[in-house]
Design a protein around this motif. Structure first.
Motif, PDB file in Angstrom:
ATOM      1  N   VAL A   1       4.610  29.357  79.332  1.00  0.00           N
ATOM      2  CA  VAL A   1       4.115  28.872  79.521  1.00  0.00           C
ATOM      3  C   VAL A   1       2.900  29.437  77.480  1.00  0.00           C
ATOM      4  N   HIS A   2       3.788  29.998  77.291  1.00  0.00           N
ATOM      5  CA  HIS A   2       3.047  31.160  76.070  1.00  0.00           C
ATOM      6  C   HIS A   2       3.904  29.753  75.093  1.00  0.00           C
ATOM      7  N   ALA A   3       4.692  29.215  74.806  1.00  0.00           N
ATOM      8  CA  ALA A   3       5.200  27.835  74.344  1.00  0.00           C
ATOM      9  C   ALA A   3       4.347  26.872  74.650  1.00  0.00           C
ATOM     10  N   HIS A   4       3.422  26.690  75.577  1.00  0.00           N
ATOM     11  CA  HIS A   4       2.548  25.280  75.655  1.00  0.00           C
ATOM     12  C   HIS A   4       1.222  25.800  74.542  1.00  0.00           C
ATOM     13  N   ALA A   5       1.319  26.825  74.877  1.00  0.00           N
ATOM     14  CA  ALA A   5      -0.484  27.347  74.755  1.00  0.00           C
ATOM     15  C   ALA A   5      -0.110  27.034  73.240  1.00  0.00           C
ATOM     16  N   ASP A   6       1.109  27.986  72.407  1.00  0.00           N
ATOM     17  CA  ASP A   6       1.032  27.373  70.983  1.00  0.00           C
ATOM     18  C   ASP A   6       0.792  26.584  70.390  1.00  0.00           C
ATOM     19  N   LEU A   7       1.401  25.386  70.969  1.00  0.00           N
ATOM     20  CA  LEU A   7       2.052  23.836  70.929  1.00  0.00           C
ATOM     21  C   LEU A   7       0.367  23.490  70.576  1.00  0.00           C
ATOM     22  N   ALA A   8      -0.531  23.433  71.694  1.00  0.00           N
ATOM     23  CA  ALA A   8      -1.887  22.868  72.407  1.00  0.00           C
ATOM     24  C   ALA A   8      -2.150  23.489  71.136  1.00  0.00           C
ATOM     25  N   ASP A   9      -2.280  24.649  70.219  1.00  0.00           N
ATOM     26  CA  ASP A   9      -3.318  25.255  68.977  1.00  0.00           C
ATOM     27  C   ASP A   9      -2.487  24.386  67.876  1.00  0.00           C
ATOM     28  N   ARG A  10      -1.274  23.538  67.581  1.00  0.00           N
ATOM     29  CA  ARG A  10      -1.209  22.992  66.401  1.00  0.00           C
ATOM     30  C   ARG A  10      -1.154  21.389  66.943  1.00  0.00           C
ATOM     31  N   ILE A  11      -1.340  20.410  68.476  1.00  0.00           N
ATOM     32  CA  ILE A  11      -0.852  19.303  68.580  1.00  0.00           C
ATOM     33  C   ILE A  11      -2.743  19.008  68.986  1.00  0.00           C
ATOM     34  N   PRO A  12      -3.163  18.294  68.482  1.00  0.00           N
ATOM     35  CA  PRO A  12      -4.569  17.870  68.874  1.00  0.00           C
ATOM     36  C   PRO A  12      -4.492  17.368  70.308  1.00  0.00           C
TER      37      PRO A  12
ATOM     38  N   PRO B   1      -5.048  18.245  80.635  1.00  0.00           N
ATOM     39  CA  PRO B   1      -4.877  19.930  81.523  1.00  0.00           C
ATOM     40  C   PRO B   1      -3.570  20.723  81.556  1.00  0.00           C
ATOM     41  N   PRO B   2      -3.714  21.491  82.100  1.00  0.00           N
ATOM     42  CA  PRO B   2      -1.953  22.241  81.642  1.00  0.00           C
ATOM     43  C   PRO B   2      -1.267  21.533  82.258  1.00  0.00           C
ATOM     44  N   GLU B   3      -1.421  21.070  83.595  1.00  0.00           N
ATOM     45  CA  GLU B   3      -0.413  20.175  84.616  1.00  0.00           C
ATOM     46  C   GLU B   3      -0.046  19.247  83.965  1.00  0.00           C
ATOM     47  N   LYS B   4      -0.282  18.448  82.629  1.00  0.00           N
ATOM     48  CA  LYS B   4       0.042  17.054  82.387  1.00  0.00           C
ATOM     49  C   LYS B   4       0.691  17.792  80.964  1.00  0.00           C
ATOM     50  N   GLN B   5       0.872  18.309  80.548  1.00  0.00           N
ATOM     51  CA  GLN B   5       1.467  19.278  79.178  1.00  0.00           C
ATOM     52  C   GLN B   5       2.578  18.508  79.244  1.00  0.00           C
ATOM     53  N   SER B   6       3.370  18.976  80.295  1.00  0.00           N
ATOM     54  CA  SER B   6       4.875  18.639  80.374  1.00  0.00           C
ATOM     55  C   SER B   6       4.952  16.839  80.079  1.00  0.00           C
ATOM     56  N   ALA B   7       4.423  16.093  80.244  1.00  0.00           N
ATOM     57  CA  ALA B   7       4.193  14.200  80.276  1.00  0.00           C
ATOM     58  C   ALA B   7       4.278  14.108  78.891  1.00  0.00           C
ATOM     59  N   LEU B   8       2.952  14.911  78.553  1.00  0.00           N
ATOM     60  CA  LEU B   8       3.090  14.258  77.851  1.00  0.00           C
ATOM     61  C   LEU B   8       3.898  15.065  76.470  1.00  0.00           C
ATOM     62  N   LEU B   9       4.360  15.601  76.204  1.00  0.00           N
ATOM     63  CA  LEU B   9       5.269  16.251  75.740  1.00  0.00           C
ATOM     64  C   LEU B   9       6.662  15.681  75.660  1.00  0.00           C
ATOM     65  N   ARG B  10       6.936  15.200  77.328  1.00  0.00           N
ATOM     66  CA  ARG B  10       8.345  14.407  77.114  1.00  0.00           C
ATOM     67  C   ARG B  10       7.774  13.038  76.436  1.00  0.00           C
ATOM     68  N   ASP B  11       6.734  12.850  76.419  1.00  0.00           N
ATOM     69  CA  ASP B  11       6.109  11.155  75.705  1.00  0.00           C
ATOM     70  C   ASP B  11       6.828  11.275  74.102  1.00  0.00           C
ATOM     71  N   LEU B  12       5.958  12.599  73.789  1.00  0.00           N
ATOM     72  CA  LEU B  12       6.213  12.535  72.300  1.00  0.00           C
ATOM     73  C   LEU B  12       7.555  13.128  71.205  1.00  0.00           C
ATOM     74  N   PHE B  13       8.101  13.374  72.600  1.00  0.00           N
ATOM     75  CA  PHE B  13       9.674  13.122  71.837  1.00  0.00           C
ATOM     76  C   PHE B  13      10.145  12.413  71.751  1.00  0.00           C
ATOM     77  N   THR B  14      10.129  11.680  73.006  1.00  0.00           N
ATOM     78  CA  THR B  14      10.622  10.246  73.317  1.00  0.00           C
ATOM     79  C   THR B  14       9.970   9.615  72.124  1.00  0.00           C
ATOM     80  N   ALA B  15       8.782   9.513  71.634  1.00  0.00           N
ATOM     81  CA  ALA B  15       8.851   8.406  70.667  1.00  0.00           C
ATOM     82  C   ALA B  15       8.996   9.191  68.903  1.00  0.00           C
ATOM     83  N   LEU B  16       9.161  10.191  68.466  1.00  0.00           N
ATOM     84  CA  LEU B  16       9.298  10.255  67.599  1.00  0.00           C
ATOM     85  C   LEU B  16      10.362   9.403  67.444  1.00  0.00           C
TER      86      LEU B  16
END
Length: 402
Positions: free
Chosen positions: A270-281, A287-302
């Protein structure tokens, strides 16, 4: 006891799962154990139990592999008549106790994806179809299967390409040195991943001169923001996010691999998602329940600035063997030197105690020697004359009366 399951499309089997009771029924109908299902999917037996009891649900590629495995179990029951009349039969194949792993896990979408794909079907500890392979071939299959994704994960954890590739190579070198243990492990990919993460996140790397200079950032500005945000997290939060969002482990498995309790891992996430949300627009807009799926897509696309290309499996295996030979020769040489020095010491050492001779020292404050002094030549002659005189003796001092 059978039940028909709709398997008209592969996409439906990957995105949807049977009910929790149906999952257990399919496994028991095929006479499979939790360990056999876990080996086929590429997870641990405890994870399969939690999926069947409803305590957790599979996510990411584990979900796709588990859905494909259940669909293969249900396919023979869906068309029993066709299985009796046609030799080639439907796409599904019956899985019994003798052939527990004929269903193959879903293939990874990209070799560079940060998520950990399912374990290879022909894993050395669990050969498929009764085919036996040698340790070297099994190791190469595991390396080719897991090394690209693991290199990408360690790069996201460290931001350093050289360190990421070295961590992956070090982990697989240790795995080859302890191959009997790794080959029988229920999750060999997790075994290698834990070693690679520990080496990549070791705090001692900061003292190395080679790691004082930062690598070139990714070319895409969004990738630079993502990588900087991940590297700004504490080490434990960074590892938790990578395991949960990148690899796709559930929360209990993430907690177990990070050596923490499940509530602690959830709080870190939870704290890590909050810190990442402050840095990644982009992450702050969902919403919080979709942050994991978005992070997965961002990690894959990097895309890193330089390609992450691990060395061939044969080179890693050969390098590990050469290192073991060098260490063995060094240990034998050191043992020979110690034995030679010990033998020489035993031969040349004295066999009895010899007290050391104290060196002479000048002493002051001692009175002069008293008593009879040494006779001079004159005194010696006088003594001899007195002894030779006939009147010597008591008669000299006792006068005679005449």
């Amino acid at each position: 006891m059978t039940r028909n399951v709709d398997t008209t499309s592969s996409e439906a089997s990957e995105l949807s799962l049977p009910a929790r009771k149906e999952r257990r029924r399919l496994r028991e109908a095929a006479d499979l154990t939790h360990e056999q299902v876990a080996a086929a999917v590429g997870v641990t037996a405890a994870t399969v139990r939690s999926w069947e009891t409803g305590r957790t649900d599979p996510r990411g590629r584990n979900r796709e592999a588990y859905a494909a495995f259940l669909a293969a179990l249900a396919a023979p029951a869906a068309a029993p008549e066709q299985a009796d009349t046609a030799s080639d039969g439907p796409a599904g194949t019956a899985i019994g106790a003798d052939t527990p792993r004929t269903a193959q896990p879903a293939e990874p979408a990209s070799a560079e994806a940060p998520a950990e794909p399912a374990a290879p079907a022909a894993h050395p500890a669990h050969p498929a179809g009764g085919r036996t392979t040698g340790p070297a071939a099994d190791f190469d299959a595991l390396y080719d299967h897991a090394a690209p994704a693991l290199a990408r994960q360690t790069y996201l954890l460290t931001g350093r390409r050289t360190l990421a590739l070295k961590a992956v190579e070090r982990a697989f070198t240790r795995a080859w040195a302890r191959w009997p243990e790794v080959a029988t492990d229920p999750d060999p990919v997790g075994w290698v991943r834990a070693v690679a993460y520990d080496y990549a996140l070791s705090p001692w790397h900061r003292f190395r001169r080679a790691h004082r200079r930062h690598d070139a950032p990714p070319a895409d500005p969004a990738d630079r923001i993502l990588l900087a945000a991940v590297l700004a997290l504490p080490t434990r939060h960074r590892r938790t996010v990578m395991l949960y969002d990148g690899v796709g482990l559930d929360l209990p498995d993430t907690a177990a691999e990070t050596e923490a309790s499940t509530p602690t891992a959830g709080i870190r996430l939870v704290h890590a998602h909050a810190d990442l949300a402050d840095r990644i627009p982009q992450l702050a807009e969902v919403p919080p329940e979709k942050q994991s799926a978005l992070l997965r897509d961002l990690f894959t696309a990097l895309r890193p600035a330089a390609p992450l290309a691990p060395r061939p499996a044969a080179a890693v295996r050969g390098g590990g063997e050469r290192r073991v030979r060098l260490w063995s020769r060094g240990a034998l040489g050191l043992t020979a030197v110690i034995a030679t020095a010990t033998g020489y010491t035993a031969v040349t050492a004295p066999n009895h105690y010899e007290p050391p001779q104290a060196p002479g020292q000048s002493v002051s404050g001692v009175p002069p020697l008293s008593g009879p002094q040494q006779l001079t030549e004159q005194r010696r002659q006088l003594h001899e004359k007195l002894r030779a005189d006939p009147e010597a003796g008591p008669a000299r001092i006792a006068p005679k009366v005449e």
